[in-house]
Design a protein around this motif. Structure first.
Motif, PDB file in Angstrom:
ATOM      1  N   GLU A 146       0.833  -1.209   0.000  1.00 11.73           N
ATOM      2  CA  GLU A 146       0.000   0.000   0.000  1.00 11.73           C
ATOM      3  C   GLU A 146       0.865   1.256   0.000  1.00 11.73           C
ATOM      4  O   GLU A 146       0.585   2.221  -0.715  1.00 11.73           O
ATOM      5  CB  GLU A 146      -0.908  -0.017   1.237  1.00 11.73           C
ATOM      6  CG  GLU A 146      -1.851   1.174   1.326  1.00 11.73           C
ATOM      7  CD  GLU A 146      -2.722   1.116   2.563  1.00 11.73           C
ATOM      8  OE1 GLU A 146      -3.458   2.077   2.812  1.00 11.73           O
ATOM      9  OE2 GLU A 146      -2.650   0.100   3.298  1.00 11.73           O
ATOM     10  N   ILE A 147       1.927   1.240   0.803  1.00 10.22           N
ATOM     11  CA  ILE A 147       2.844   2.385   0.828  1.00 10.22           C
ATOM     12  C   ILE A 147       3.479   2.580  -0.540  1.00 10.22           C
ATOM     13  O   ILE A 147       3.580   3.698  -1.053  1.00 10.22           O
ATOM     14  CB  ILE A 147       3.932   2.180   1.901  1.00 10.22           C
ATOM     15  CG1 ILE A 147       3.319   2.261   3.300  1.00 10.22           C
ATOM     16  CG2 ILE A 147       5.048   3.222   1.749  1.00 10.22           C
ATOM     17  CD1 ILE A 147       4.270   1.845   4.410  1.00 10.22           C
ATOM     18  N   GLY A 148       3.904   1.478  -1.160  1.00  8.83           N
ATOM     19  CA  GLY A 148       4.569   1.559  -2.456  1.00  8.83           C
ATOM     20  C   GLY A 148       3.699   2.123  -3.553  1.00  8.83           C
ATOM     21  O   GLY A 148       4.171   2.888  -4.406  1.00  8.83           O
ATOM     22  N   THR A 149       2.416   1.779  -3.535  1.00 10.83           N
ATOM     23  CA  THR A 149       1.520   2.260  -4.594  1.00 10.83           C
ATOM     24  C   THR A 149       1.277   3.762  -4.495  1.00 10.83           C
ATOM     25  O   THR A 149       0.882   4.392  -5.472  1.00 10.83           O
ATOM     26  CB  THR A 149       0.171   1.530  -4.542  1.00 10.83           C
ATOM     27  OG1 THR A 149      -0.433   1.717  -3.247  1.00 10.83           O
ATOM     28  CG2 THR A 149       0.348   0.037  -4.797  1.00 10.83           C
ATOM     29  N   GLY A 150       1.512   4.339  -3.338  1.00  9.63           N
ATOM     30  CA  GLY A 150       1.271   5.769  -3.171  1.00  9.63           C
ATOM     31  C   GLY A 150       2.488   6.638  -3.398  1.00  9.63           C
ATOM     32  O   GLY A 150       2.417   7.852  -3.187  1.00  9.63           O
ATOM     33  N   LEU A 151       3.606   6.044  -3.837  1.00 16.42           N
ATOM     34  CA  LEU A 151       4.840   6.805  -4.018  1.00 16.42           C
ATOM     35  C   LEU A 151       5.353   6.693  -5.445  1.00 16.42           C
ATOM     36  O   LEU A 151       5.216   5.638  -6.073  1.00 16.42           O
ATOM     37  CB  LEU A 151       5.925   6.283  -3.058  1.00 16.42           C
ATOM     38  CG  LEU A 151       5.656   6.424  -1.563  1.00 16.42           C
ATOM     39  CD1 LEU A 151       6.749   5.718  -0.768  1.00 16.42           C
ATOM     40  CD2 LEU A 151       5.569   7.888  -1.161  1.00 16.42           C
ATOM     41  N   PRO A 152       5.989   7.747  -5.961  1.00 16.64           N
ATOM     42  CA  PRO A 152       6.638   7.655  -7.276  1.00 16.64           C
ATOM     43  C   PRO A 152       7.761   6.617  -7.205  1.00 16.64           C
ATOM     44  O   PRO A 152       8.442   6.515  -6.184  1.00 16.64           O
ATOM     45  CB  PRO A 152       7.201   9.065  -7.501  1.00 16.64           C
ATOM     46  CG  PRO A 152       6.479   9.941  -6.533  1.00 16.64           C
ATOM     47  CD  PRO A 152       6.130   9.090  -5.359  1.00 16.64           C
ATOM     48  N   PRO A 153       7.988   5.851  -8.265  1.00 12.67           N
ATOM     49  CA  PRO A 153       9.014   4.794  -8.238  1.00 12.67           C
ATOM     50  C   PRO A 153      10.398   5.287  -7.859  1.00 12.67           C
ATOM     51  O   PRO A 153      11.161   4.568  -7.208  1.00 12.67           O
ATOM     52  CB  PRO A 153       8.986   4.250  -9.667  1.00 12.67           C
ATOM     53  CG  PRO A 153       7.613   4.560 -10.166  1.00 12.67           C
ATOM     54  CD  PRO A 153       7.246   5.874  -9.535  1.00 12.67           C
ATOM     55  N   ALA A 154      10.760   6.521  -8.257  1.00  8.52           N
ATOM     56  CA  ALA A 154      12.098   7.032  -7.995  1.00  8.52           C
ATOM     57  C   ALA A 154      12.255   7.630  -6.599  1.00  8.52           C
ATOM     58  O   ALA A 154      13.371   7.974  -6.201  1.00  8.52           O
ATOM     59  CB  ALA A 154      12.472   8.081  -9.035  1.00  8.52           C
ATOM     60  N   ASP A 155      11.167   7.763  -5.866  1.00  9.98           N
ATOM     61  CA  ASP A 155      11.218   8.317  -4.522  1.00  9.98           C
ATOM     62  C   ASP A 155      12.122   7.445  -3.644  1.00  9.98           C
ATOM     63  O   ASP A 155      12.063   6.211  -3.689  1.00  9.98           O
ATOM     64  CB  ASP A 155       9.803   8.354  -3.940  1.00  9.98           C
ATOM     65  CG  ASP A 155       9.760   8.914  -2.538  1.00  9.98           C
ATOM     66  OD1 ASP A 155       9.486  10.105  -2.381  1.00  9.98           O
ATOM     67  OD2 ASP A 155      10.004   8.129  -1.591  1.00  9.98           O
ATOM     68  N   GLY A 156      12.981   8.084  -2.830  1.00  9.87           N
ATOM     69  CA  GLY A 156      13.929   7.331  -2.014  1.00  9.87           C
ATOM     70  C   GLY A 156      13.262   6.373  -1.047  1.00  9.87           C
ATOM     71  O   GLY A 156      13.752   5.260  -0.825  1.00  9.87           O
ATOM     72  N   VAL A 157      12.159   6.791  -0.436  1.00  8.01           N
ATOM     73  CA  VAL A 157      11.443   5.905   0.478  1.00  8.01           C
ATOM     74  C   VAL A 157      10.842   4.734  -0.298  1.00  8.01           C
ATOM     75  O   VAL A 157      10.818   3.600   0.186  1.00  8.01           O
ATOM     76  CB  VAL A 157      10.359   6.675   1.248  1.00  8.01           C
ATOM     77  CG1 VAL A 157       9.548   5.733   2.133  1.00  8.01           C
ATOM     78  CG2 VAL A 157      10.984   7.784   2.097  1.00  8.01           C
ATOM     79  N   ALA A 158      10.369   4.999  -1.508  1.00  7.67           N
ATOM     80  CA  ALA A 158       9.810   3.930  -2.345  1.00  7.67           C
ATOM     81  C   ALA A 158      10.873   2.890  -2.689  1.00  7.67           C
ATOM     82  O   ALA A 158      10.594   1.689  -2.735  1.00  7.67           O
ATOM     83  CB  ALA A 158       9.217   4.516  -3.622  1.00  7.67           C
ATOM     84  N   VAL A 159      12.108   3.350  -2.936  1.00  6.47           N
ATOM     85  CA  VAL A 159      13.204   2.421  -3.247  1.00  6.47           C
ATOM     86  C   VAL A 159      13.434   1.479  -2.076  1.00  6.47           C
ATOM     87  O   VAL A 159      13.515   0.256  -2.235  1.00  6.47           O
ATOM     88  CB  VAL A 159      14.496   3.195  -3.575  1.00  6.47           C
ATOM     89  CG1 VAL A 159      15.672   2.230  -3.717  1.00  6.47           C
ATOM     90  CG2 VAL A 159      14.324   3.988  -4.869  1.00  6.47           C
TER      91      VAL A 159
ATOM     92  N   TYR B  19       9.052   0.898  11.292  1.00  6.10           N
ATOM     93  CA  TYR B  19       9.124   1.562   9.986  1.00  6.10           C
ATOM     94  C   TYR B  19       7.783   2.208   9.654  1.00  6.10           C
ATOM     95  O   TYR B  19       7.730   3.351   9.178  1.00  6.10           O
ATOM     96  CB  TYR B  19       9.509   0.549   8.907  1.00  6.10           C
ATOM     97  CG  TYR B  19       9.316   1.054   7.483  1.00  6.10           C
ATOM     98  CD1 TYR B  19      10.046   2.131   7.000  1.00  6.10           C
ATOM     99  CD2 TYR B  19       8.390   0.447   6.642  1.00  6.10           C
ATOM    100  CE1 TYR B  19       9.870   2.595   5.700  1.00  6.10           C
ATOM    101  CE2 TYR B  19       8.208   0.897   5.342  1.00  6.10           C
ATOM    102  CZ  TYR B  19       8.943   1.970   4.881  1.00  6.10           C
ATOM    103  OH  TYR B  19       8.758   2.427   3.586  1.00  6.10           O
ATOM    104  N   LEU B  20       6.698   1.502   9.918  1.00  8.55           N
ATOM    105  CA  LEU B  20       5.369   2.057   9.647  1.00  8.55           C
ATOM    106  C   LEU B  20       5.124   3.316  10.469  1.00  8.55           C
ATOM    107  O   LEU B  20       4.472   4.254  10.005  1.00  8.55           O
ATOM    108  CB  LEU B  20       4.289   1.006   9.943  1.00  8.55           C
ATOM    109  CG  LEU B  20       4.328  -0.260   9.092  1.00  8.55           C
ATOM    110  CD1 LEU B  20       3.272  -1.254   9.567  1.00  8.55           C
ATOM    111  CD2 LEU B  20       4.114   0.066   7.612  1.00  8.55           C
ATOM    112  N   LEU B  21       5.656   3.343  11.689  1.00  2.00           N
ATOM    113  CA  LEU B  21       5.509   4.530  12.520  1.00  2.00           C
ATOM    114  C   LEU B  21       6.276   5.709  11.938  1.00  2.00           C
ATOM    115  O   LEU B  21       5.804   6.846  11.955  1.00  2.00           O
ATOM    116  CB  LEU B  21       6.008   4.226  13.934  1.00  2.00           C
ATOM    117  CG  LEU B  21       5.736   5.288  15.005  1.00  2.00           C
ATOM    118  CD1 LEU B  21       4.241   5.514  15.178  1.00  2.00           C
ATOM    119  CD2 LEU B  21       6.374   4.879  16.320  1.00  2.00           C
ATOM    120  N   ALA B  22       7.466   5.451  11.386  1.00  2.00           N
ATOM    121  CA  ALA B  22       8.240   6.519  10.752  1.00  2.00           C
ATOM    122  C   ALA B  22       7.499   7.065   9.536  1.00  2.00           C
ATOM    123  O   ALA B  22       7.461   8.282   9.310  1.00  2.00           O
ATOM    124  CB  ALA B  22       9.614   5.993  10.342  1.00  2.00           C
TER     125      ALA B  22
END
Length: 335
Positions: A40-53, A91-94
């Motif tokens: 769910e977190i991944g689908t809400g972020l651009p692929p190149a976003d550092g958190v997404a990586v 991690y989810l809390l961060a």
């Protein structure tokens, strides 16, 4: 407890860093739920976003652990499943803190602050995320799990170290996938050097040493909190080093994708005290500006924490004295 709302102040053992997070997140109950939350977190972020990586890497590791829980890979699958959910909760809390516009724990700030910097390579984001989650979150999660299950860390040691082999396989694959191609050969040498100073095996061994120390300190809450604060800040400092921009930087007037919480507020990295609302740096470049201007006010997420006890009359944007900031970062009492 699983299924309840947890906060940084409400985890089972009081070995928290000094910079408590007030965001709330529902703790996952099963590893499958962790997988779902990461997707769910991944689908809400651009692929190149550092958190997404990092999130994609974490998802891969979590799926690998989940797939081995049903077999004979672990001596105590139930304990490993519980550790996985407690570990993921940090991690989810961060992520929840960042989404709420709050600063995540110090260990996570570099990743969230530099997530859109064009000079940071995706492999650096992956390493910085692993560094924060292993060096700080993992020791606390192991101790929490032991207290919840009424067992000693020694009872989890064999399975804890068994995961090292699994992680080494995943890490090798990720490094191969994320290494720069022929068009970025100028970055290979510094990136290779960077890879040589950090390894998941060494990080997990260090984390296990921290587990043993925290376990011995559990009867002395103040000492445990100071030790956890030191873990938090040291992981954050290493995160800064891992995310040192290696690529070319855009011109001062060039825009780039920014942090979702970069604000045009007075006294912040996105604005100046004497020019409210006017951006000093494009979003996502705030922390890089700290590398170029070490005397700038340290107010952006991901920077060295400011001194909390400022002299009377200093505003929120005042620069912390270096000796005070270092004392707080180390978890030692300040003057």
């Amino acid at each position: 407890m699983p299924g309840t709302t947890m906060t940084a102040d409400g985890t089972p053992v009081a070995v928290l860093a000094a910079n408590a997070v007030t965001a709330q997140v529902t703790a996952p109950v099963t590893v499958e739920e962790v997988v779902g939350r990461l997707r769910e977190i991944g689908t809400g972020l651009p692929p190149a976003d550092g958190v997404a990586v990092f999130n994609r890497l974490y998802l891969t590791v979590t799926e690998a652990v989940r797939d081995r829980l049903a077999g004979s890979y672990f001596a105590d699958p139930a304990a490993m499943a519980e550790l996985d959910t407690v570990f993921a909760g940090r991690y989810l809390l961060a992520v929840a803190a960042d989404a709420a516009g709050q600063e995540p724990p110090a260990c996570w700030r570099p990743l969230f602050a530099l997530r859109a910097h064009p000079g940071v390579h995706p492999l650096q984001f992956a390493l910085a995320g692993m560094n924060a989650h292993i060096q700080h979150d993992l020791p606390l999660a192991v101790v929490d799990t032991c207290l919840r299950r009424g067992c000693e860390p020694a009872g989890l040691a064999a399975d804890y170290h068994r995961i090292n082999g699994l992680l080494a396989e995943v890490e090798t694959t990720v490094r191969e996938q994320l290494m720069p191609g022929p068009d970025l050969l100028e970055h290979v040498e510094p990136l290779t050097h960077l890879l040589g100073v950090w390894s998941v095996e060494a990080a997990r061994e260090g984390a296990w040493s921290a587990v043993q120390a925290l376990w011995e300190l559990r009867a002395v809450p103040a000492a445990a909190r100071a030790f956890a604060a030191a873990l938090d800040c040291s992981a954050g400092l290493l995160g800064h080093a891992l995310l040192l921009p290696l690529g070319p930087h855009p011109a001062p007037d060039a825009g780039c994708c920014g942090s979702p919480h970069a604000a045009d507020a007075p006294g912040t990295a996105a604005g100046t005290p004497d020019a409210p609302g006017k951006a000093l740096h494009p979003p996502g470049k705030a922390l890089h500006a700290a590398h170029e201007a070490p005397d700038a006010p340290r107010t952006a997420a991901g920077r060295l924490p400011e001194a909390r006890n400022r002299p009377a009359g200093e505003g929120a944007g005042a620069q912390a004295r270096p000796d005070q900031a270092q004392l707080e970062c180390s978890g030692l009492p300040s003057a």
